[in-house]
Design a protein around this motif. Structure first.
Motif, PDB file in Angstrom:
ATOM      1  N   GLU A  27       0.870  -1.186   0.000  1.00  0.00           N
ATOM      2  CA  GLU A  27       0.000   0.000   0.000  1.00  0.00           C
ATOM      3  C   GLU A  27       0.898   1.224   0.000  1.00  0.00           C
ATOM      4  O   GLU A  27       2.014   1.172   0.507  1.00  0.00           O
ATOM      5  N   LYS A  28       0.365   2.343  -0.479  1.00  0.00           N
ATOM      6  CA  LYS A  28       1.156   3.569  -0.386  1.00  0.00           C
ATOM      7  C   LYS A  28       0.896   4.233   0.964  1.00  0.00           C
ATOM      8  O   LYS A  28       0.078   5.130   1.089  1.00  0.00           O
ATOM      9  N   LEU A  29       1.622   3.754   1.947  1.00  0.00           N
ATOM     10  CA  LEU A  29       1.435   4.257   3.301  1.00  0.00           C
ATOM     11  C   LEU A  29       2.317   5.489   3.514  1.00  0.00           C
ATOM     12  O   LEU A  29       1.888   6.496   4.043  1.00  0.00           O
ATOM     13  N   SER A  30       3.575   5.385   3.096  1.00  0.00           N
ATOM     14  CA  SER A  30       4.511   6.497   3.249  1.00  0.00           C
ATOM     15  C   SER A  30       4.612   7.256   1.940  1.00  0.00           C
ATOM     16  O   SER A  30       4.590   6.653   0.864  1.00  0.00           O
ATOM     17  N   ILE A  31       4.755   8.570   2.044  1.00  0.00           N
ATOM     18  CA  ILE A  31       4.936   9.342   0.815  1.00  0.00           C
ATOM     19  C   ILE A  31       6.383   9.203   0.339  1.00  0.00           C
ATOM     20  O   ILE A  31       7.307   8.985   1.122  1.00  0.00           O
ATOM     21  N   ILE A  32       6.538   9.325  -0.983  1.00  0.00           N
ATOM     22  CA  ILE A  32       7.849   9.124  -1.610  1.00  0.00           C
ATOM     23  C   ILE A  32       8.095  10.253  -2.588  1.00  0.00           C
ATOM     24  O   ILE A  32       7.245  10.535  -3.428  1.00  0.00           O
ATOM     25  N   THR A  33       9.231  10.922  -2.475  1.00  0.00           N
ATOM     26  CA  THR A  33       9.608  11.879  -3.512  1.00  0.00           C
ATOM     27  C   THR A  33      11.119  11.784  -3.718  1.00  0.00           C
ATOM     28  O   THR A  33      11.824  11.129  -2.947  1.00  0.00           O
ATOM     29  N   SER A  34      11.604  12.459  -4.755  1.00  0.00           N
ATOM     30  CA  SER A  34      13.041  12.409  -5.035  1.00  0.00           C
ATOM     31  C   SER A  34      13.808  13.360  -4.118  1.00  0.00           C
ATOM     32  O   SER A  34      15.019  13.452  -4.209  1.00  0.00           O
ATOM     33  N   LYS A  35      13.100  14.084  -3.245  1.00  0.00           N
ATOM     34  CA  LYS A  35      13.797  15.017  -2.357  1.00  0.00           C
ATOM     35  C   LYS A  35      14.144  14.383  -1.016  1.00  0.00           C
ATOM     36  O   LYS A  35      13.399  13.555  -0.509  1.00  0.00           O
ATOM     37  N   ALA A  36      15.282  14.826  -0.462  1.00  0.00           N
ATOM     38  CA  ALA A  36      15.681  14.345   0.858  1.00  0.00           C
ATOM     39  C   ALA A  36      14.732  14.897   1.919  1.00  0.00           C
ATOM     40  O   ALA A  36      14.116  15.946   1.718  1.00  0.00           O
ATOM     41  N   GLN A  37      14.644  14.179   3.030  1.00  0.00           N
ATOM     42  CA  GLN A  37      13.783  14.581   4.159  1.00  0.00           C
ATOM     43  C   GLN A  37      12.309  14.594   3.788  1.00  0.00           C
ATOM     44  O   GLN A  37      11.553  15.438   4.232  1.00  0.00           O
ATOM     45  N   THR A  38      11.914  13.647   2.959  1.00  0.00           N
ATOM     46  CA  THR A  38      10.494  13.502   2.645  1.00  0.00           C
ATOM     47  C   THR A  38       9.755  13.007   3.887  1.00  0.00           C
ATOM     48  O   THR A  38       8.722  13.542   4.261  1.00  0.00           O
ATOM     49  N   THR A  39      10.289  11.977   4.522  1.00  0.00           N
ATOM     50  CA  THR A  39       9.666  11.434   5.731  1.00  0.00           C
ATOM     51  C   THR A  39      10.126  12.220   6.950  1.00  0.00           C
ATOM     52  O   THR A  39      11.320  12.427   7.145  1.00  0.00           O
ATOM     53  N   ARG A  40       9.146  12.632   7.768  1.00  0.00           N
ATOM     54  CA  ARG A  40       9.479  13.412   8.970  1.00  0.00           C
ATOM     55  C   ARG A  40       9.114  12.701  10.254  1.00  0.00           C
ATOM     56  O   ARG A  40       9.461  13.153  11.342  1.00  0.00           O
ATOM     57  N   HIS A  41       8.343  11.621  10.135  1.00  0.00           N
ATOM     58  CA  HIS A  41       7.848  10.927  11.328  1.00  0.00           C
ATOM     59  C   HIS A  41       8.326   9.485  11.328  1.00  0.00           C
ATOM     60  O   HIS A  41       8.818   8.983  10.325  1.00  0.00           O
ATOM     61  N   ARG A  42       8.119   8.838  12.449  1.00  0.00           N
ATOM     62  CA  ARG A  42       8.258   7.391  12.465  1.00  0.00           C
ATOM     63  C   ARG A  42       6.869   6.827  12.188  1.00  0.00           C
ATOM     64  O   ARG A  42       5.925   7.061  12.941  1.00  0.00           O
ATOM     65  N   ILE A  43       6.740   6.092  11.105  1.00  0.00           N
ATOM     66  CA  ILE A  43       5.431   5.603  10.673  1.00  0.00           C
ATOM     67  C   ILE A  43       5.425   4.080  10.726  1.00  0.00           C
ATOM     68  O   ILE A  43       6.272   3.431  10.114  1.00  0.00           O
ATOM     69  N   LEU A  44       4.493   3.523  11.459  1.00  0.00           N
ATOM     70  CA  LEU A  44       4.409   2.066  11.528  1.00  0.00           C
ATOM     71  C   LEU A  44       3.559   1.534  10.380  1.00  0.00           C
ATOM     72  O   LEU A  44       2.510   2.077  10.072  1.00  0.00           O
ATOM     73  N   GLY A  45       4.061   0.468   9.789  1.00  0.00           N
ATOM     74  CA  GLY A  45       3.308  -0.274   8.783  1.00  0.00           C
ATOM     75  C   GLY A  45       3.296  -1.727   9.211  1.00  0.00           C
ATOM     76  O   GLY A  45       4.352  -2.316   9.425  1.00  0.00           O
ATOM     77  N   ILE A  46       2.117  -2.296   9.385  1.00  0.00           N
ATOM     78  CA  ILE A  46       2.023  -3.623   9.992  1.00  0.00           C
ATOM     79  C   ILE A  46       1.616  -4.656   8.944  1.00  0.00           C
ATOM     80  O   ILE A  46       0.622  -4.476   8.235  1.00  0.00           O
ATOM     81  N   VAL A  47       2.421  -5.713   8.831  1.00  0.00           N
ATOM     82  CA  VAL A  47       2.076  -6.810   7.927  1.00  0.00           C
ATOM     83  C   VAL A  47       1.666  -8.011   8.782  1.00  0.00           C
ATOM     84  O   VAL A  47       2.443  -8.479   9.616  1.00  0.00           O
ATOM     85  N   ASN A  48       0.447  -8.455   8.582  1.00  0.00           N
ATOM     86  CA  ASN A  48      -0.080  -9.549   9.396  1.00  0.00           C
ATOM     87  C   ASN A  48      -0.176 -10.839   8.607  1.00  0.00           C
ATOM     88  O   ASN A  48      -0.689 -10.854   7.491  1.00  0.00           O
TER      89      ASN A  48
END
Ligand SMILES: Nc1nc2c(ncn2[C@@H]2O[C@H](COP(=O)(O)OP(=O)(O)OP(=O)(O)O)[C@@H](O)[C@H]2O)c(=O)[nH]1
Ligand SMILES: [Mg+2]
Length: 293
Positions: free
Chosen positions: A27-48
């Motif tokens: 799934e597209k849970l986290s955003i993705i770009t070609s720029k550095a520092q796109t992610t600012r948080h700790r984001i949990l993604g759970i695979v069950n």
């Protein structure tokens, strides 16, 4: 037997951490770009699975913090070192080392399993890949090494299977139908921020924070109102653009992504506000979920 554990993905900015997490989740849970520092948080993604729960953490790329927001981002990375059952250290082709030596030493001296993933091998050739493989295996001898392409899926399933093997025996930490720890509004903010990273230059994306003030889910539509915050008046004008055209584009593109994400029609209203120097203001950072101090 049931297995469960925290699998925390860390590395320099822009190496593909979020791309890998999304590939694992599907799934597209986290955003993705070609720029550095796109992610600012700790984001949990759970695979069950029936007999496992893999709790992935996507984290911000490691940098030397220059202002309070970045310091909070590095606190998320620190926390990811503390509770990991498996560390995934990601580097990309051509990269030589982690910018922060203390973090690098933590990886090298880690008591828990470390997987070192050399990403973006689709951009490489055999010779370069072998040279890089040798470089990293010498540098982090305690790690299991895998060349991958998170974007094209090369070796992603093998790494996933290996991580499942490494998970400790444990009951699940989260309900088995839970996908993430973040609320719906978080993903709205992120979708909007992604479009800002894509369409604005230089300092603008780094001066922006998004806050979703209203999120009303009706039977057939979700009505959302979000505010885009900038640090200065001049930035506000740039975000809005000529006759509002730039802001309109952000709205249209973010809405499309959100309709896909929520599987429902979305009405998205955006406006822009100046929040002076929010990046350096502890109180504001806390309000936006960055700072737990
Ligand atoms: N060619 C190639 N590009 C990739 C690969 N994985 C990721 N990318 C690209 O690299 C860029 C950064 O990807 P992200 O997943 O946002 O990287 P990140 O490590 O999460 O970045 P930060 O959140 O800024 O630390 C994007 O343009 C991706 O499309 C890969 O395997 N091959
Ligand atoms: Mg990221």
């Amino acid at each position: 037997m049931h297995k469960a554990g925290f699998v925390n993905i860390i590395g320099n900015p822009n190496v593909g951490k979020s791309t890998l997490m999304n590939a694992f989740i599907g799934e597209k849970l986290s955003i993705i770009t070609s720029k550095a520092q796109t992610t600012r948080h700790r984001i949990l993604g759970i695979v069950n699975g029936d007999d496992f729960q893999m709790i992935l953490s996507d984290t911000p790329g490691i940098i030397k913090p220059a202002y309070e927001l970045q310091a909070s981002m590095m606190d998320f990375v620190k926390s990811a070192f503390e509770d990991a059952d498996v560390l995934v250290y990601m580097v990309e082709i051509g990269e030589k080392e982690l910018k922060d030596e203390a973090f690098f030493n933590k990886i090298k001296n880690s008591k828990i399993p470390v997987l070192l993933l050399l990403n973006k091998i689709d951009k490489s050739n055999q010779e370069l890949m072998e040279e890089q493989a040798q470089h990293w295996q010498e540098k982090v001898p305690n790690a299991e090494f895998y060349p991958i392409s998170a974007l094209q899926g090369f070796n992603v399933q093998n790494v996933f299977n290996r991580i499942v093997e490494l998970l400790p025996e444990s009951p699940a930490f989260y309900p088995k139908d839970q996908l993430t720890d973040k609320p719906e509004r978080f993903f709205v903010n992120e979708a909007i921020r992604e479009k800002i990273l894509l369409h604005y230059k230089k300092e603008i994306p780094y001066a922006v924070e998004v806050d979703t003030e209203e999120f009303f889910e009706e039977e057939t539509i979700i009505r959302i109102r979000s505010v885009i915050m900038v640090e200065r008046e001049t930035q506000k004008g740039i975000i809005i653009g000529h006759k509002g055209s730039a802001l309109k584009r952000v709205g249209i593109e973010a809405r499309k992504d959100l309709e896909k994400f929520f599987g429902k029609q979305v009405h998205l209203e955006l406006y822009v506000k100046v929040n002076k120097n929010w990046r350096s203001n502890q109180k504001q950072l806390r309000r936006f979920g960055y700072n737990n101090k």
